[in-house]
Design a protein around this motif. Structure first.
Motif, PDB file in Angstrom:
ATOM      1  N   LYS A 304       0.869  -1.182   0.000  1.00  0.00           N
ATOM      2  CA  LYS A 304       0.000   0.000   0.000  1.00  0.00           C
ATOM      3  C   LYS A 304       0.901   1.226   0.000  1.00  0.00           C
ATOM      4  N   TYR A 305       0.600   2.179  -0.850  1.00  0.00           N
ATOM      5  CA  TYR A 305       1.418   3.384  -0.916  1.00  0.00           C
ATOM      6  C   TYR A 305       0.644   4.553  -0.306  1.00  0.00           C
ATOM      7  N   THR A 306       1.359   5.436   0.405  1.00  0.00           N
ATOM      8  CA  THR A 306       0.679   6.607   0.953  1.00  0.00           C
ATOM      9  C   THR A 306       0.458   7.616  -0.177  1.00  0.00           C
ATOM     10  N   CYS A 307      -0.509   8.497   0.021  1.00  0.00           N
ATOM     11  CA  CYS A 307      -0.825   9.430  -1.065  1.00  0.00           C
ATOM     12  C   CYS A 307       0.190  10.584  -1.080  1.00  0.00           C
ATOM     13  N   SER A 308       0.309  11.248  -2.213  1.00  0.00           N
ATOM     14  CA  SER A 308       1.204  12.399  -2.304  1.00  0.00           C
ATOM     15  C   SER A 308       0.371  13.673  -2.239  1.00  0.00           C
ATOM     16  N   THR A 309       0.814  14.708  -2.890  1.00  0.00           N
ATOM     17  CA  THR A 309       0.125  15.998  -2.767  1.00  0.00           C
ATOM     18  C   THR A 309      -0.294  16.498  -4.136  1.00  0.00           C
ATOM     19  N   PHE A 310      -1.174  17.482  -4.116  1.00  0.00           N
ATOM     20  CA  PHE A 310      -1.550  18.184  -5.343  1.00  0.00           C
ATOM     21  C   PHE A 310      -0.905  19.558  -5.242  1.00  0.00           C
ATOM     22  N   ILE A 311      -0.070  19.904  -6.204  1.00  0.00           N
ATOM     23  CA  ILE A 311       0.691  21.158  -6.082  1.00  0.00           C
ATOM     24  C   ILE A 311       0.380  22.105  -7.236  1.00  0.00           C
ATOM     25  N   LEU A 312       0.167  23.364  -6.906  1.00  0.00           N
ATOM     26  CA  LEU A 312       0.037  24.406  -7.936  1.00  0.00           C
ATOM     27  C   LEU A 312       1.271  25.298  -7.838  1.00  0.00           C
ATOM     28  N   TYR A 313       1.915  25.577  -8.949  1.00  0.00           N
ATOM     29  CA  TYR A 313       3.031  26.531  -8.957  1.00  0.00           C
ATOM     30  C   TYR A 313       2.484  27.828  -9.543  1.00  0.00           C
ATOM     31  N   LEU A 314       2.321  28.831  -8.686  1.00  0.00           N
ATOM     32  CA  LEU A 314       1.662  30.056  -9.130  1.00  0.00           C
ATOM     33  C   LEU A 314       2.662  31.213  -9.212  1.00  0.00           C
ATOM     34  N   GLY A 315       2.813  31.790 -10.379  1.00  0.00           N
ATOM     35  CA  GLY A 315       3.618  33.000 -10.533  1.00  0.00           C
ATOM     36  C   GLY A 315       2.682  34.191 -10.368  1.00  0.00           C
ATOM     37  N   LEU A 316       2.959  35.036  -9.396  1.00  0.00           N
ATOM     38  CA  LEU A 316       2.020  36.116  -9.074  1.00  0.00           C
ATOM     39  C   LEU A 316       2.551  37.474  -9.533  1.00  0.00           C
ATOM     40  N   LYS A 317       1.627  38.336  -9.941  1.00  0.00           N
ATOM     41  CA  LYS A 317       2.038  39.680 -10.397  1.00  0.00           C
ATOM     42  C   LYS A 317       2.117  40.639  -9.227  1.00  0.00           C
ATOM     43  N   LYS A 318       1.504  40.222  -8.102  1.00  0.00           N
ATOM     44  CA  LYS A 318       1.386  41.115  -6.963  1.00  0.00           C
ATOM     45  C   LYS A 318       2.139  40.526  -5.774  1.00  0.00           C
ATOM     46  N   LYS A 319       2.595  41.397  -4.847  1.00  0.00           N
ATOM     47  CA  LYS A 319       3.233  40.865  -3.630  1.00  0.00           C
ATOM     48  C   LYS A 319       2.184  40.744  -2.535  1.00  0.00           C
ATOM     49  N   TYR A 320       2.278  39.680  -1.755  1.00  0.00           N
ATOM     50  CA  TYR A 320       1.362  39.476  -0.626  1.00  0.00           C
ATOM     51  C   TYR A 320       2.177  39.529   0.658  1.00  0.00           C
ATOM     52  N   PRO A 321       2.282  40.715   1.293  1.00  0.00           N
ATOM     53  CA  PRO A 321       3.194  40.851   2.432  1.00  0.00           C
ATOM     54  C   PRO A 321       2.829  39.962   3.612  1.00  0.00           C
ATOM     55  N   GLU A 322       1.562  39.536   3.711  1.00  0.00           N
ATOM     56  CA  GLU A 322       1.175  38.684   4.844  1.00  0.00           C
ATOM     57  C   GLU A 322       1.736  37.265   4.699  1.00  0.00           C
ATOM     58  N   LEU A 323       2.195  36.927   3.484  1.00  0.00           N
ATOM     59  CA  LEU A 323       2.749  35.580   3.295  1.00  0.00           C
ATOM     60  C   LEU A 323       4.214  35.554   3.688  1.00  0.00           C
ATOM     61  N   ASN A 324       4.583  34.485   4.378  1.00  0.00           N
ATOM     62  CA  ASN A 324       5.972  34.295   4.767  1.00  0.00           C
ATOM     63  C   ASN A 324       6.546  33.160   3.915  1.00  0.00           C
ATOM     64  N   VAL A 325       7.718  32.627   4.301  1.00  0.00           N
ATOM     65  CA  VAL A 325       8.269  31.509   3.518  1.00  0.00           C
ATOM     66  C   VAL A 325       7.449  30.237   3.760  1.00  0.00           C
ATOM     67  N   HIS A 326       7.084  30.014   5.018  1.00  0.00           N
ATOM     68  CA  HIS A 326       6.456  28.740   5.379  1.00  0.00           C
ATOM     69  C   HIS A 326       5.045  29.016   5.900  1.00  0.00           C
ATOM     70  N   ASN A 327       4.086  28.980   5.001  1.00  0.00           N
ATOM     71  CA  ASN A 327       2.703  29.296   5.370  1.00  0.00           C
ATOM     72  C   ASN A 327       1.875  28.020   5.358  1.00  0.00           C
ATOM     73  N   VAL A 328       0.988  27.917   6.333  1.00  0.00           N
ATOM     74  CA  VAL A 328       0.094  26.757   6.370  1.00  0.00           C
ATOM     75  C   VAL A 328      -1.335  27.295   6.454  1.00  0.00           C
ATOM     76  N   TYR A 329      -2.169  26.860   5.517  1.00  0.00           N
ATOM     77  CA  TYR A 329      -3.589  27.246   5.566  1.00  0.00           C
ATOM     78  C   TYR A 329      -4.384  26.051   6.066  1.00  0.00           C
ATOM     79  N   ILE A 330      -5.051  26.231   7.210  1.00  0.00           N
ATOM     80  CA  ILE A 330      -5.880  25.139   7.746  1.00  0.00           C
ATOM     81  C   ILE A 330      -7.324  25.635   7.673  1.00  0.00           C
ATOM     82  N   LEU A 331      -8.047  25.118   6.702  1.00  0.00           N
ATOM     83  CA  LEU A 331      -9.340  25.739   6.407  1.00  0.00           C
ATOM     84  C   LEU A 331     -10.539  24.936   6.929  1.00  0.00           C
ATOM     85  N   ARG A 332     -10.276  23.809   7.570  1.00  0.00           N
ATOM     86  CA  ARG A 332     -11.424  23.062   8.128  1.00  0.00           C
ATOM     87  C   ARG A 332     -11.164  22.698   9.568  1.00  0.00           C
TER      88      ARG A 332
END
Ligand SMILES: Cc1cc2nc3c(=O)[nH]c(=O)nc-3n(C[C@H](O)[C@H](O)[C@H](O)COP(=O)(O)OP(=O)(O)OC[C@H]3O[C@@H](n4cnc5c(N)ncnc54)[C@H](O)[C@@H]3O)c2cc1C
Length: 332
Positions: A304-332
């Protein structure tokens, strides 16, 4: 005469093995099937953006330094580490965020703003898991258990019980932390290896603790610079990497690996090391069932293999100062 080593795969594992063996006087050649080296630790360049494809940050910096130090090379000539602070920044669905800073004064201030009880709980959690980490480090993490019997030695078992790692992450964490958001941050870490924090062993609680106590780093230029640093060290030590060179078979004679077949050519070596995934190596590169031990096709197919991740590589035109290097979004 120097002993020759053939390494299959130029991932971080194969490359760092090559550096260590070259420094011990072996003659090393690495065979990589792709056109570029790095394996899963790779880079996507889409001007003006450059992305680390998988690994982007690292824990246990000393392990990355050690490859150079033990090979009598100064890592500072090859890579530059940059500290990540906050170690984690967690965003939640209700719009709140928690910063887990490196600085203890800031950390306590952030935790006390949740509750004094959780601040005390977090420090106790760090201290308890740190103690287990020290035991695990001494007795497990740096040991090679070559035979099952090595693991079942009485001294090993006694220390395994001391690490109390058999209960679930949730059982452990909920003992110390009452705030649901902080709990979720500590729980999600076992998902890295595809294990449910409600069922899997609490050993993965080591991840946030080691990150908090020893720090998280990234490498100047991106994680792929570590791969480039290993490539340079291999060249400095006189080794060779052959890209676009898939290995089709590990040759075995008299129960010993004696070489490989790559591009229809037989290449002999005193030692063969596979950095390719274990099930793939057993299934595809070792042809004769009599050399696979218990890892025959039927067993590999049932794994049995463990699952991997779904990754989006997003190039952004704008800066988001609230984002740091290591951000975790926990939405549930
Ligand atoms: C989504 C994701 C995020 C991650 N994030 C992090 C992180 O932030 N920090 C971190 O430390 N780690 C992270 N990791 C883990 C890290 O990327 C891997 O542990 C590491 O890259 C594995 O290196 P490896 O050398 O063991 O294997 P691989 O990188 O898989 O190397 C194996 C190599 O063997 C080659 N090969 C295979 N078969 C053959 C053949 N027949 N002939 C020749 N060559 C062959 C492959 O092409 C490959 O280059 C992440 C992983 C993923 C998937």
């Amino acid at each position: 005469m120097k002993k020759s080593v053939l390494i299959i795969g130029a991932g971080i594992g194969g490359l760092s093995t090559a550096v260590r063996l070259l420094s011990k006087g072996y003659d090393v050649k690495v065979y990589e099937k792709e056109k570029n080296i790095g394996g899963k630790t790779n880079q996507l360049v889409n001007y003006p953006y450059t992305f680390d494809l998988t690994a982007s940050i690292l824990m246990n910096r000393q392990i990355y330094e050690e490859v150079f130090r033990e090979s009598n090379l100064d890592y500072k000539n090859y890579i530059e580490f940059i500290q990540v602070d906050p170690v984690y920044r967690c965003f939640y669905a209700d719009g709140s965020l928690i910063n887990l800073n490196r600085d203890l004064v800031l950390l306590i201030k952030n935790l006390e703003s949740i509750s004094k009880e959780d601040a005390i709980g977090y420090i106790k959690f760090l201290s308890d898991v740190y103690e287990r980490y020290i035991i695990a480090n001494e007795h497990f993490l740096n040991n090679t258990f070559e035979e099952p019997i090595d693991f079942f030695k009485p001294s090993t078992l006694v220390n395994a019980l001391k690490t109390k790692s058999l209960s679930s992450s949730y059982d452990l964490i909920s003992k110390y932390i009452k705030d649901e958001r902080l709990q979720k941050f500590l729980l999600y870490q076992s998902l890295y290896v595809g294990i449910s924090p409600y069922e899997g062993p609490s050993i993965y609680s080591l991840v946030p603790v080691v990150s908090q106590l020893y720090g998280i780093y990234h490498i100047k230029g991106g994680m792929y610079y570590y791969v480039k640093a290993l490539e340079k060290a291999i060249s400095d030590l006189g080794g060779e990497i052959r890209t676009d060179s898939p290995v089709d078979e590990i040759l075995i004679f008299d129960n010993k690996a004696i070489g490989i077949i790559s591009k229809d050519k037989e290449i002999n070596g005193d030692i063969v090391i596979s950095n390719a995934d274990f099930p793939y190596t057993m299934d595809e590169l070792i042809k004769d069932n009599s050399h696979k031990g218990k890892y025959i096709k039927e067993k590999i197919e049932k794994m049995k293999y463990t699952c991997s991740t779904f990754i989006l590589y997003l190039g952004l035109k704008k800066k988001y100062p609230e984002l740091n290097v290591h951000n975790v979004y926990i939405l549930r």
